[in-house]
Design a protein around this motif. Structure first.
Motif, PDB file in Angstrom:
ATOM      1  N   SER A  41      22.613  -1.891  -0.905  1.00  0.00           N
ATOM      2  CA  SER A  41      23.714  -1.728  -1.850  1.00  0.00           C
ATOM      3  C   SER A  41      23.977  -3.015  -2.616  1.00  0.00           C
ATOM      4  O   SER A  41      24.220  -3.001  -3.823  1.00  0.00           O
ATOM      5  N   GLU A  42      23.910  -4.149  -1.912  1.00  0.00           N
ATOM      6  CA  GLU A  42      24.190  -5.439  -2.536  1.00  0.00           C
ATOM      7  C   GLU A  42      23.133  -5.787  -3.585  1.00  0.00           C
ATOM      8  O   GLU A  42      23.448  -6.289  -4.670  1.00  0.00           O
ATOM      9  N   LEU A  43      21.872  -5.506  -3.273  1.00  0.00           N
ATOM     10  CA  LEU A  43      20.789  -5.892  -4.171  1.00  0.00           C
ATOM     11  C   LEU A  43      20.592  -4.917  -5.325  1.00  0.00           C
ATOM     12  O   LEU A  43      20.308  -5.330  -6.451  1.00  0.00           O
ATOM     13  N   LEU A  44      20.730  -3.635  -5.042  1.00  0.00           N
ATOM     14  CA  LEU A  44      20.425  -2.627  -6.058  1.00  0.00           C
ATOM     15  C   LEU A  44      21.658  -2.087  -6.774  1.00  0.00           C
ATOM     16  O   LEU A  44      21.539  -1.451  -7.815  1.00  0.00           O
ATOM     17  N   GLY A  45      22.846  -2.325  -6.197  1.00  0.00           N
ATOM     18  CA  GLY A  45      24.071  -1.859  -6.825  1.00  0.00           C
ATOM     19  C   GLY A  45      24.354  -0.391  -6.540  1.00  0.00           C
ATOM     20  O   GLY A  45      23.603   0.308  -5.898  1.00  0.00           O
TER      21      GLY A  45
ATOM     22  N   PRO B 145      22.072  -5.709  -9.844  1.00  0.00           N
ATOM     23  CA  PRO B 145      22.882  -6.901 -10.135  1.00  0.00           C
ATOM     24  C   PRO B 145      22.144  -8.220  -9.933  1.00  0.00           C
ATOM     25  O   PRO B 145      22.599  -9.247 -10.428  1.00  0.00           O
ATOM     26  N   ILE B 146      21.006  -8.203  -9.227  1.00  0.00           N
ATOM     27  CA  ILE B 146      20.290  -9.463  -8.991  1.00  0.00           C
ATOM     28  C   ILE B 146      19.301  -9.790 -10.104  1.00  0.00           C
ATOM     29  O   ILE B 146      18.680 -10.859 -10.073  1.00  0.00           O
ATOM     30  N   VAL B 147      19.135  -8.898 -11.086  1.00  0.00           N
ATOM     31  CA  VAL B 147      18.243  -9.194 -12.210  1.00  0.00           C
ATOM     32  C   VAL B 147      18.762 -10.436 -12.936  1.00  0.00           C
ATOM     33  O   VAL B 147      19.934 -10.520 -13.293  1.00  0.00           O
ATOM     34  N   GLY B 148      17.891 -11.422 -13.109  1.00  0.00           N
ATOM     35  CA  GLY B 148      18.280 -12.669 -13.757  1.00  0.00           C
ATOM     36  C   GLY B 148      18.666 -13.770 -12.790  1.00  0.00           C
ATOM     37  O   GLY B 148      18.820 -14.929 -13.191  1.00  0.00           O
ATOM     38  N   ASP B 149      18.821 -13.439 -11.497  1.00  0.00           N
ATOM     39  CA  ASP B 149      19.159 -14.449 -10.492  1.00  0.00           C
ATOM     40  C   ASP B 149      17.908 -15.184 -10.021  1.00  0.00           C
ATOM     41  O   ASP B 149      16.809 -14.621 -10.000  1.00  0.00           O
TER      42      ASP B 149
ATOM     43  N   LEU C   3       0.820  -1.210   0.000  1.00  0.00           N
ATOM     44  CA  LEU C   3       0.000   0.000   0.000  1.00  0.00           C
ATOM     45  C   LEU C   3       0.856   1.262   0.000  1.00  0.00           C
ATOM     46  O   LEU C   3       0.539   2.242  -0.682  1.00  0.00           O
ATOM     47  N   LEU C   4       1.957   1.255   0.766  1.00  0.00           N
ATOM     48  CA  LEU C   4       2.794   2.447   0.883  1.00  0.00           C
ATOM     49  C   LEU C   4       3.687   2.644  -0.328  1.00  0.00           C
ATOM     50  O   LEU C   4       4.055   3.768  -0.663  1.00  0.00           O
ATOM     51  N   GLY C   5       4.075   1.533  -0.983  1.00  0.00           N
ATOM     52  CA  GLY C   5       4.950   1.629  -2.144  1.00  0.00           C
ATOM     53  C   GLY C   5       6.349   2.051  -1.745  1.00  0.00           C
ATOM     54  O   GLY C   5       6.743   2.001  -0.593  1.00  0.00           O
ATOM     55  N   GLY C   6       7.137   2.481  -2.724  1.00  0.00           N
ATOM     56  CA  GLY C   6       8.506   2.912  -2.452  1.00  0.00           C
ATOM     57  C   GLY C   6       9.510   1.888  -2.919  1.00  0.00           C
ATOM     58  O   GLY C   6       9.206   0.703  -3.048  1.00  0.00           O
ATOM     59  N   ASP C   7      10.731   2.352  -3.192  1.00  0.00           N
ATOM     60  CA  ASP C   7      11.781   1.471  -3.683  1.00  0.00           C
ATOM     61  C   ASP C   7      12.374   0.605  -2.585  1.00  0.00           C
ATOM     62  O   ASP C   7      12.667  -0.551  -2.783  1.00  0.00           O
TER      63      ASP C   7
END
Length: 217
Positions: free
Chosen positions: A213-217, A157-161, A130-134
């Motif tokens: 940082s690890e997930l989004l780069g 970097p996790i796209v495709g994992d 409901l709140l949304g957000g990155d």
């Protein structure tokens, strides 16, 4: 692994499916004949009976089971299931259905291997949707762990994992996954992360920034 799932309601059914998807053998124990029929139609071996009855669990194969979970809406039944599981050296997982005081929770936690509260995580996931957000830290679940959400960016970097390949540390885990505007649900092992996906994570509170940082780069 050989796993017994007691209770084939919403939580038990989803749990049984995910475990089976990972290649493990699952036996379902269910008291309701109609619900048991649904489980059989999904391909599960089913024993009809009360999971807190040792004879029923023996019929389900508890003597050779590696793990057992009590996922009914009756906490007393779930606790009894786990106590019997301990007798047979099974890993035990108990579902609770309300937010108990810390002393009651601790008493359960001392007797079983893991206590799960799907309703709380589900409510938190709904709040996040409901709140949304990155990236939104929405609730401290313990003093050290925090439930957070992340929306995967195009260049993450996790796209495709596969979701089960993402390393969140020893205690971190992905609890839910959502794509487009669909409701979030427990991810299957074969789910591949795509840009725009939403992930609900349980991580060390002190590691929130590092996880981002690890997930989004």
């Amino acid at each position: 692994m050989n796993v017994i799932v007691v209770g084939y309601g919403r939580v038990g059914a989803r749990t049984a499916r995910v475990i089976e998807e990972e290649g493990h053998d699952v036996v379902v124990v269910e008291t309701d004949n109609d619900v048991a029929k649904r489980a059989r139609n999904r391909g599960f071996t089913v024993v009809v009976g009360d999971g807190s009855d040792e004879g029923v669990l023996e019929e389900a194969g508890i003597e050779t089971a590696d793990a057992i979970g009590g996922f009914t809406r009756n906490v007393d039944v779930n606790y009894a299931v786990c106590i019997l599981g301990t007798k047979y050296d099974c890993r035990t997982v108990m579902r609770i259905t309300e937010d108990f005081s810390s002393d009651v929770y601790d008493r359960y936690a001392e007797a079983v291997d893991d206590v799960v509260y799907p309703e709380r995580l589900g409510a938190a996931g709904a709040k996040t949707a409901l709140l949304g957000g990155d990236f939104n830290a929405i609730a401290d679940l313990t003093e050290e762990l925090q439930l957070t959400t992340v929306r995967v960016t195009d260049d993450a970097p996790i796209v495709g994992d596969h979701v089960n390949e993402i390393d969140l540390g020893d205690r971190g885990r992905i609890y839910a996954h959502g794509r487009d505007e669909e409701p979030m649900s427990i991810p299957l092992p074969g789910t591949i992360v795509e840009a725009g996906d939403r992930l609900a994570l349980l991580v060390d509170a002190a590691q929130t920034d590092a996880v981002r940082s690890e997930l989004l780069g």
